[in-house]
Design an enzyme around this catalytic site. Structure first.
Site, mmCIF file in Angstrom:
data_model
loop_
_atom_site.group_PDB
_atom_site.id
_atom_site.type_symbol
_atom_site.label_atom_id
_atom_site.label_comp_id
_atom_site.label_asym_id
_atom_site.label_seq_id
_atom_site.Cartn_x
_atom_site.Cartn_y
_atom_site.Cartn_z
ATOM 1 N N LYS A 70 19.653 -14.495 -16.206
ATOM 2 C CA LYS A 70 19.241 -13.093 -15.994
ATOM 3 C C LYS A 70 17.777 -12.751 -15.537
ATOM 4 O O LYS A 70 17.924 -11.443 -15.244
ATOM 5 C CB LYS A 70 19.735 -12.063 -17.911
ATOM 6 C CG LYS A 70 21.278 -12.476 -18.416
ATOM 7 C CD LYS A 70 21.507 -12.019 -19.174
ATOM 8 C CE LYS A 70 23.255 -12.214 -19.800
ATOM 9 N NZ LYS A 70 22.554 -12.536 -21.429
ATOM 10 N N LYS A 86 16.209 -24.717 -29.812
ATOM 11 C CA LYS A 86 16.124 -24.131 -28.832
ATOM 12 C C LYS A 86 14.274 -23.785 -28.444
ATOM 13 O O LYS A 86 13.856 -22.937 -27.685
ATOM 14 C CB LYS A 86 16.374 -22.554 -28.958
ATOM 15 C CG LYS A 86 18.051 -21.976 -28.830
ATOM 16 C CD LYS A 86 18.257 -20.821 -28.628
ATOM 17 C CE LYS A 86 19.500 -21.007 -29.047
ATOM 18 N NZ LYS A 86 20.277 -20.270 -27.495
ATOM 19 N N LYS A 120 16.192 -14.687 -27.070
ATOM 20 C CA LYS A 120 17.493 -15.216 -27.863
ATOM 21 C C LYS A 120 17.265 -15.879 -29.603
ATOM 22 O O LYS A 120 16.430 -15.496 -29.842
ATOM 23 C CB LYS A 120 17.413 -16.867 -26.588
ATOM 24 C CG LYS A 120 16.804 -18.120 -27.176
ATOM 25 C CD LYS A 120 16.041 -19.139 -26.258
ATOM 26 C CE LYS A 120 15.615 -19.012 -24.984
ATOM 27 N NZ LYS A 120 17.248 -19.338 -24.437
ATOM 28 N N ARG A 121 18.620 -16.616 -29.495
ATOM 29 C CA ARG A 121 19.066 -16.091 -31.087
ATOM 30 C C ARG A 121 17.794 -17.542 -30.767
ATOM 31 O O ARG A 121 17.001 -18.282 -30.721
ATOM 32 C CB ARG A 121 20.270 -17.141 -31.093
ATOM 33 C CG ARG A 121 21.042 -15.810 -31.572
ATOM 34 C CD ARG A 121 20.407 -14.800 -32.057
ATOM 35 N NE ARG A 121 20.916 -15.135 -33.427
ATOM 36 C CZ ARG A 121 22.550 -15.056 -34.429
ATOM 37 N NH1 ARG A 121 23.557 -14.507 -34.256
ATOM 38 N NH2 ARG A 121 22.322 -15.916 -35.068
ATOM 39 N N HIS A 131 31.771 -24.691 -26.207
ATOM 40 C CA HIS A 131 30.539 -24.482 -25.370
ATOM 41 C C HIS A 131 29.075 -24.659 -26.601
ATOM 42 O O HIS A 131 27.926 -24.221 -26.579
ATOM 43 C CB HIS A 131 30.011 -22.280 -25.998
ATOM 44 C CG HIS A 131 31.305 -21.558 -25.470
ATOM 45 N ND1 HIS A 131 30.940 -20.802 -24.394
ATOM 46 C CD2 HIS A 131 32.205 -21.707 -25.600
ATOM 47 C CE1 HIS A 131 31.542 -19.633 -23.638
ATOM 48 N NE2 HIS A 131 32.664 -20.197 -24.597
ATOM 49 N N THR A 146 22.434 -17.973 -20.656
ATOM 50 C CA THR A 146 22.755 -17.310 -19.477
ATOM 51 C C THR A 146 21.542 -16.133 -19.961
ATOM 52 O O THR A 146 21.119 -15.845 -18.112
ATOM 53 C CB THR A 146 23.982 -15.983 -20.375
ATOM 54 O OG1 THR A 146 23.745 -15.666 -21.544
ATOM 55 C CG2 THR A 146 25.266 -17.385 -19.964
HETATM 56 C C1 26Q Z 1 31.603 -20.296 -36.733
HETATM 57 C C2 26Q Z 1 32.320 -20.964 -37.694
HETATM 58 C C3 26Q Z 1 31.871 -19.952 -38.114
HETATM 59 C C4 26Q Z 1 30.452 -18.904 -38.173
HETATM 60 C C5 26Q Z 1 30.857 -19.196 -37.435
HETATM 61 C C6 26Q Z 1 30.698 -19.817 -36.323
HETATM 62 C C7 26Q Z 1 29.963 -19.389 -34.821
HETATM 63 C C8 26Q Z 1 29.733 -18.655 -34.023
HETATM 64 C C9 26Q Z 1 28.953 -18.327 -33.151
HETATM 65 C C10 26Q Z 1 29.877 -20.829 -34.006
HETATM 66 C C11 26Q Z 1 29.408 -21.100 -32.657
HETATM 67 C C12 26Q Z 1 29.249 -19.200 -31.621
HETATM 68 C C13 26Q Z 1 28.797 -19.109 -30.695
HETATM 69 C C14 26Q Z 1 28.032 -20.051 -30.352
HETATM 70 C C15 26Q Z 1 27.239 -19.852 -28.392
HETATM 71 O O1 26Q Z 1 27.020 -18.665 -27.952
HETATM 72 N N1 26Q Z 1 26.966 -20.873 -27.534
HETATM 73 C C16 26Q Z 1 26.106 -20.850 -26.340
HETATM 74 O O2 26Q Z 1 27.489 -20.094 -25.752
HETATM 75 C C17 26Q Z 1 26.726 -19.596 -24.375
HETATM 76 C C18 26Q Z 1 27.440 -19.310 -23.638
HETATM 77 O O3 26Q Z 1 28.333 -20.500 -23.101
HETATM 78 C C19 26Q Z 1 25.602 -21.300 -23.929
HETATM 79 O O4 26Q Z 1 25.341 -20.274 -22.545
HETATM 80 C C20 26Q Z 1 24.991 -21.379 -24.812
HETATM 81 O O5 26Q Z 1 23.869 -22.583 -24.425
HETATM 82 C C21 26Q Z 1 25.725 -22.194 -25.871
HETATM 83 O O6 26Q Z 1 24.728 -21.994 -27.315
#
Ligand code: 26Q
Length: 852
Positions: A671, A565, A559-560, A359, A667
């Site tokens: 929406k 971004k 978004k975050r 992702h 995503t």
């Molecule tokens: C990893 C290790 C330790 C702590 C946290 C994490 C961690 C947590 C969440 C790393 C990444 C995430 C989330 C990533 C994420 O949300 N990516 C998004 O995924 C969406 C669905 O595929 C995409 O639409 C977005 O583009 C992408 O940024």
């Protein structure tokens, strides 16, 4: 109302009263809103338990292949309205509530959002669960029951404050504790080498820490207009109830810390999105999910099939990013140790089962774990990863002999770290990206070495969203508008939405669409000042007079917060617009309200500064009578699924402005688009495919450098922000305002804005200033088009109509065909009848004394 319907309603009312009395000792008239909510949910639960049981019986008896989705995160939001709509019971519920003199809005407000995820990745998992259940695929989700999900955000004078998310303060009526499926997960300890029956090396573990992982099941109800809907299970793990006596020895030795750590493993979600921290507890969480889920998959399989013979044929496991990657090692361990498989056979089985979704395109977000830490905490899995790496590298050497650099790059180990993506790719039969551009970047850059070794492994599955929650549920007016014109088939077959294109040039439809938008804007503004504890720039509560009229442009970036971004670019545009309006009030032909919403990771100072800038700007703009009848700026606190459901239907302009090549998919873009917003966006992530689907003619606001151009710029270190400022007066003026104290009221604010200015002219990997001029000019075109409402509506209708392929139903079908080779397994009518019969037998058990 027909008699059957009436009977159902009466029945439902009986049940609510029944629960109020038997579980709370309350009568319906005295019950509080919260008590009524619990009774309502318990009554509702009963309605779906039969289908849940029958779905699970069907999956077992048909012995079909089943897919298990393992994800550290889910973002279901509220379940109550979704559940009601999905079993087509909204009319019934409305009638029941009227009879019982209760308000539906109040009822829904009792439920907390389930936010056990950070953002896109978690919400995608929830959309996928909805699509799996609706399309009746045999599947189950695994996740973590964090006691505290994503923090609640407050913004005090521009400073983000994080508050705990206490979603489990009251009992959760949608979850079922399953004590009989608890498993033990082991950490630490000493290993002793042994051999299995095939002579394969296995390990015995002593002096370990055992943790009891206890599952809670949440029903995921598929949408269906008939009563034979499927119900899947989301199983989330908790260590909260792990008995302390697992750690008796440590207690006796006075080591209370370690003992407490294990019961606290599922306490909190790590609030970092796309940002790796390498924290020890996070590693324990990831292993807990991996090990407990793999054990449970095997136990389920054995209960159903009696042996492991058909395991590779009947089980598919999807890992949502590398977070559950240790499941690969854990599977190898259990297959060799418990089931006495040979190493090679065990690996064939493992590789046949697993597939992995990536992702992210940010290299710093690829997970790595410290080797020594893994060795200490998970000694058996460490040995297995080492051995897998040896096998893997001999594959690599065979295909690419004499290429030591490549071998080094591809090894799971390097710099004392273990690269989880490398392990995941090797352990999977397929690896997928989440949009076409993203998958191309994986093949050509991020995982290029791996693509050259295993080209057939790499596939694309473009993300999607569920039109049930993100249109039918959150935008009833637009849903009605659509269904009046093209019927209701779009709810289950989103390609049908294409038929809406016929109405794009129809003036009555355009006007009806504009009216729907206005309705949703007013509802959103009402929500903002009535229901949200929204702090205005002045500290007072928002009032209706703080807004512009509902025919102004609602410009939305939700978004975050992340530098890539580029919320900052949006904020700089607002600043430039403000400066423009100050000198020339007629500078823009329309009224515009800009909304930001999103959380910053608690330690991410660079984006916390951007939130502060937005706050300073909104104070300046909203308080300046010279501009405030043309432009307003708001920061929406605590952006979450429920707030999204209010904002998205009210949006006109969708900001998708990431540095091209950096957003894997996005995503929110989908929406917003299915709710009739036009996108201003770079050619990044799924924006590219959305533009192709809509056609350039109806996608007027594309801007910015391409992923390829940015790639070159980065590699050649050719970016020079200072010359941009020198050449562009407008940009220079905005930059000056960041530092000249005109926007700030104290030193802390001044420092934040100066820090932003410094980053913009320093090593800015996100190339904000490079796209700013193009972005600014594109915003001028937005205004021209918006000044012509009918033309705008025509464009919006074309955008909605082209979104057919961005349903998560479609994504799930693609996974099923290209990756899982999974067939649907609808509920067996006989099974359903059998459970119904048994239930009605039981229902007769209620004995009431005669009247009088
Ligand atoms: C990893 C290790 C330790 C702590 C946290 C994490 C961690 C947590 C969440 C790393 C990444 C995430 C989330 C990533 C994420 O949300 N990516 C998004 O995924 C969406 C669905 O595929 C995409 O639409 C977005 O583009 C992408 O940024």
């Amino acid at each position: 109302m027909d008699p059957l319907h009436k009977l159902q309603c009466e029945n439902f009312i009986h049940k609510i009263r029944h629960y109020l009395i038997t579980t709370m000792g309350r009568t319906a008239d005295e019950a509080s809103d919260l008590e009524f909510y619990f009774a309502f949910c318990h009554a509702f639960r009963e309605e779906i338990m039969i289908n849940w049981t029958a779905t699970q019986h069907t999956l077992k008896n048909k012995r079909c292949r089943k897919m298990y989705y393992i994800s550290m995160e889910y973002m279901p939001g509220k379940l109550i309205a979704n559940n009601i709509v999905n079993i087509a019971a909204l009319d019934l519920v409305k009638y029941v509530l009227k009879e019982m003199n209760r308000d539906i809005v109040k009822l829904f407000a009792q439920e907390p959002d389930i936010g056990i995820g950070n953002g896109g990745l978690g919400r995608l998992a929830s959309c996928f669960m909805d699509s799996l259940a609706t399309q009746q695929y045999p599947a189950q989700g695994y996740g973590m029951r964090y006691q505290y999900g994503i923090f609640e955000q407050e913004v005090w004078c521009g400073v983000q404050v994080e508050r705990p998310d206490c979603w489990l303060l009251y009992e959760n009526p949608w979850e079922f504790r399953r004590d009989n499926f608890a498993v033990t997960v082991k950490f630490d300890g000493q290993i002793q080498e042994m051999q299995n029956e095939r002579g394969e090396t296995i390990h015995n573990l002593t002096d370990y820490q055992g943790v009891r992982a206890l599952p809670y099941d949440i029903p995921i109800i598929g949408y269906r207009s008939t009563p034979d809907f499927s119900v899947l299970t989301l199983r989330i793990w908790s260590t909260k109830e792990s008995p302390r006596n697992f750690e008796l020895q440590r207690f006796n030795a006075g080591q209370l810390g370690e003992a407490g750590e294990n019961t606290a493993l599922t306490d909190v979600l790590y609030p970092n999105d796309n940002n790796e921290l390498g924290k020890r507890i996070r590693l324990k969480q990831e292993f807990l999910l991996s090990s407990a889920s793999v054990q449970d998959v095997i136990n389920q399989h054995l209960r159903c099939f009696g042996s492991m013979d058909e395991f590779a044929d009947k089980v598919r496991i999807q890992i949502n990013d590398t977070h559950p990657a240790l499941a690969v090692a854990e599977m190898m361990r259990i297959l060799t140790k418990r089931h006495n498989m040979e190493w090679g056979q065990a690996f064939d089985v493992t590789k046949t089962c697993f597939s992995y979704t990536n992702h992210t395109v940010l290299k710093e977000a690829l997970e790595e774990w410290n080797e020594e830490r893994v060795q200490k905490l998970l000694p058996r899995q460490y040995e297995i990863i080492q051995k897998l790496n040896c096998d893997f590298l001999s594959d690599v050497r065979q295909k690419f002999p004499d290429d030591p650099e490549r071998h080094k790059r591809m090894s799971f180990f390097g710099n004392g770290q273990i690269k989880m993506a490398n392990l995941s790719i090797y352990g999977s039969h397929h690896v997928n990206g989440v949009a076409a551009l993203h998958t191309d970047i994986l093949k050509g850059d991020m995982f290029r070495d791996f693509y050259e070794l295993y080209p057939e492994k790499f596939v694309n599955v473009t993300n999607g969203v569920t039109q049930r929650r993100w249109l039918l549920l959150c935008n009833p007016e637009l849903s009605e508008f659509i269904s009046e014109r093209i019927g209701r088939d779009w709810i289950l077959n989103f390609q049908e939405i294409g038929k809406l294109a016929e109405f794009a040039t129809d003036r009555t439809s355009q006007e009806a669409f504009l009216k729907v938008k206005q309705t949703r804007k007013i509802a959103f503004m009402d929500h903002l000042y009535n229901d949200m504890k929204q702090r205005h720039w002045s500290g007072q509560k928002l009032q209706s007079q703080h807004f512009l009229p509902a025919d102004s442009l609602f410009d939305v970036q939700i978004k975050r917060f992340h530098e890539y971004k580029r919320q900052l670019m949006n904020a700089l545009h607002v600043l430039m617009l403000y400066q423009e309006l100050k000198t020339n009030k007629g500078a823009i032909p329309i009224k515009r309200m800009v909304f930001f919403g999103g959380k910053a990771a608690p330690g991410y100072e660079a984006v916390k500064d951007i939130i502060r800038l937005i706050y300073c700007l909104s104070r300046k703009i909203n308080n300046d009578p010279d501009v405030s009848d043309k432009l307003r700026l708001f920061f929406i606190e605590n952006y979450n699924v429920s707030n999204a459901e209010m904002i998205i239907p009210a949006s006109d302009l969708s900001e998708q402005i990431s540095t091209a090549g950096m957003e894997a998919s996005g995503t929110g873009n989908m929406k917003l688009s299915i709710n009739g917003a036009l996108t201003i966006g770079t050619d990044d992530g799924a924006n590219v495919e959305m533009r192709e689907a809509v056609g350039d003619e109806h996608w007027p606001f594309k801007f910015g450098k391409s992923a390829q151009e940015n790639y070159v710029m980065l590699n050649e270190s050719a970016y020079d922000p200072k010359t941009i400022i020198d050449k562009d007066k407008g940009i220079a003026k905005a930059m000056a305002a960041l530092e000249d104290r005109s926007l700030v009221e104290n030193d802390a604010e001044h420092e934040a804005l100066c820090a932003i200015a410094k980053r913009l002219v320093g090593q800015d990997r996100y190339f904000v200033l490079n796209d700013l001029r193009d972005y600014y000019e594109t915003q001028r075109r937005v205004e021209t088009l918006f000044a012509d409402p009918h033309k705008w509506a025509e464009m919006a209708l074309h955008n909605i109509a082209a979104m057919g392929r961005f349903s998560s139903d479609e994504s799930i079908r693609t996974y099923s065909e290209k990756i899982w080779d999974l067939e649907k397994c609808p509920i067996d009518p006989q099974e359903l009848q059998a459970v119904r019969d048994e239930y009605s037998e039981h229902d007769k058990c209620r004995i009431l004394p005669p009247k009088g």
